[in-house]
Write an enzyme that holds these catalytic residues in place. Structure first.
Site, PDB file in Angstrom:
ATOM      1  N   LYS A 154     -87.070 128.695 147.045  1.00 30.84           N
ATOM      2  CA  LYS A 154     -86.694 129.725 147.876  1.00 30.84           C
ATOM      3  C   LYS A 154     -87.977 130.657 148.114  1.00 30.84           C
ATOM      4  O   LYS A 154     -88.553 130.915 147.120  1.00 30.84           O
ATOM      5  CB  LYS A 154     -85.629 130.605 147.299  1.00 30.84           C
ATOM      6  CG  LYS A 154     -84.117 129.510 147.298  1.00 30.84           C
ATOM      7  CD  LYS A 154     -83.597 129.398 148.692  1.00 30.84           C
ATOM      8  CE  LYS A 154     -82.444 128.624 148.311  1.00 30.84           C
ATOM      9  NZ  LYS A 154     -81.612 128.466 149.554  1.00 30.84           N
ATOM     10  N   HIS A 181     -77.077 120.017 155.086  1.00 27.52           N
ATOM     11  CA  HIS A 181     -76.926 120.945 154.027  1.00 27.52           C
ATOM     12  C   HIS A 181     -75.720 120.790 152.867  1.00 27.52           C
ATOM     13  O   HIS A 181     -74.535 120.690 153.277  1.00 27.52           O
ATOM     14  CB  HIS A 181     -76.607 122.547 154.640  1.00 27.52           C
ATOM     15  CG  HIS A 181     -76.371 123.701 153.730  1.00 27.52           C
ATOM     16  ND1 HIS A 181     -75.281 124.164 153.683  1.00 27.52           N
ATOM     17  CD2 HIS A 181     -77.131 124.366 152.899  1.00 27.52           C
ATOM     18  CE1 HIS A 181     -75.201 125.005 152.911  1.00 27.52           C
ATOM     19  NE2 HIS A 181     -76.502 124.964 152.257  1.00 27.52           N
TER      20      HIS A 181
END
Length: 405
Positions: free
Chosen positions: A204, A335
């Site tokens: 991230k 996802h």
């Protein structure tokens, strides 16, 4: 007199047409089986610790501590069964469950093979709350269960029923790279993933100070080497100018993709980034309909589309998104929900990825095999999963419809 006769005839014809239409909604002569029962359950999976990405750092969300799952278990008169699930993070799980409880009785007596028609019937049952978002995410659990059932009836893994291009799909890990994890832990997690056989690492980004992002990416890239697949995900937290600056700074790291640099619905902005940057752009996980993905593809906003079957309403709409992506020549990296997306990725023509999250493993009795950077399609029929006793223990609500309830 003649006018009255014509009106009566018209009324009779209308009535007969309506009867024929209603009959078309029931299982017909070609049917070999009917849905006899549906069981729904809402379970809450607790995470080992709070998880944060850029949305938490910007104050838009609280850390993630649990995930709500809507499970649908469908049984037919012939004894066939299927399981499907949808999910929600932070909020929405009880809403999905409540909507599913309202519409589930409408599938009793239907032919389980008529999946597209059942999906449309359920959409119209809840049409006043829309054809995307929470309403179709509730349908997703039922739709996925029907596809699982159909593949089980054929005694085939779902990928094989759909028509697989491959028996194993390159996989990357995300769960080890959150911003709530120190950079030393991210490196350790990356090593552990590679030792397990995973073929890519995603971390991230989206820190208020981009220099922190660059330092973390540089550290992980140095650990992985220049050519090992590395992805980064900003979770929609940059504006267009910030995304351009960050994207240019990240180009030196030879990333496989830059994910969600902008708001999920900014198709035009993503298209501009895709044209400007050398790094491929990935997005789409937050979209909840075929039409939203169609716009993303039409605008050439992505190099990797990232649809999520539970979020778009199940496998039935997901297959439509796959067809659009294949026609446009776009790669795919669905996802989350690897138990479902492994099969769909295996049936996608253009070199896909599948996302690895071990978070969901306690929900199921089975485990997926990973080797040489790829997740292997299981040889078990259907999705190849069954609910564990732990999933039953985490169940907070349940409801049943049809025979046996």
């Amino acid at each position: 007199m003649s006018n009255t006769f014509i009106d009566q005839t018209s009324a009779t014809e209308t009535s007969e047409a309506n009867e024929r239409h209603l009959a078309g909604l029931a299982a017909g002569e070609a049917s070999t089986d009917r849905i006899s029962s549906v069981q729904l359950s809402l379970a809450k999976l607790p995470l080992a610790g709070p998880v944060s990405d850029a949305k938490v750092l910007t104050g838009r969300q609280k850390p993630l501590t649990e995930i709500a799952f809507l499970f649908a278990e469908i049984t037919t008169e012939a004894g066939c069964s299927g399981i499907g699930y949808s999910y929600s993070k932070r909020a929405g799980g009880p809403g999905q469950y409540a909507h599913a409880v309202e519409i589930a009785p409408d599938v009793i007596g239907e032919d389980p093979s008529d999946i597209g028609r059942i999906w449309t019937k359920l959409v119209w049952a809840g049409a006043s709350v829309g054809r995307s978002g929470m309403s179709t995410q509730a349908i997703a659990a039922i739709d996925i269960a029907l596809w699982d059932l159909k593949a089980k009836r054929a005694d085939l893994p779902l990928a094989k029923l759909l028509g697989a291009y491959r028996d194993a799909v390159p996989c990357y890990n995300t769960s080890g790279g959150f911003l709530s994890t120190s950079i030393d832990e991210v490196v350790d997690n990356s090593r552990a993933s590679i030792e397990r056989g995973i073929g890519g690492i995603k971390i991230k980004v989206g820190q208020p100070d981009t220099r922190i992002d660059l330092k973390r990416v540089d550290t992980v890239r140095s650990e992985l080497g220049d050519d090992f697949p590395l992805m980064v995900d900003a979770n929609q937290q940059w504006n267009r100018s910030a995304a351009i600056r960050a994207g240019r700074a990240l180009e030196e790291f030879n990333l496989t993709w830059l994910e969600e640099p902008l708001d999920a619905y900014d198709a035009e902005g993503h298209a501009a980034l895709a044209a400007e940057l050398a790094t491929p752009i990935a997005t789409g996980e937050m979209l909840t309909s075929v039409s939203e993905h169609r716009e993303l593809i039409r605008a050439r906003s992505v190099d990797f589309m990232q649809p999520d079957a539970p979020r778009v309403g199940g496998i039935t709409p997901f297959l439509k998104i796959m067809a659009l992506g294949e026609q446009a020549g776009i790669r795919m990296a669905p996802h989350f929900a690897m138990e479902i997306h492994l099969h769909l990725s295996a049936a996608y023509e253009i070199d896909p990825w599948v996302e690895h999250f071990e978070w969901l493993e306690p929900l199921f009795n089975e485990r997926l095999t990973i080797a040489d950077g790829r997740m292997i399609v299981p040889n078990r029929p259907g999705l190849g999963i069954s609910l564990s006793e732990q999933a039953r223990a985490w169940t907070v609500e349940s409801a049943g419809f049809g025979s046996g309830f």
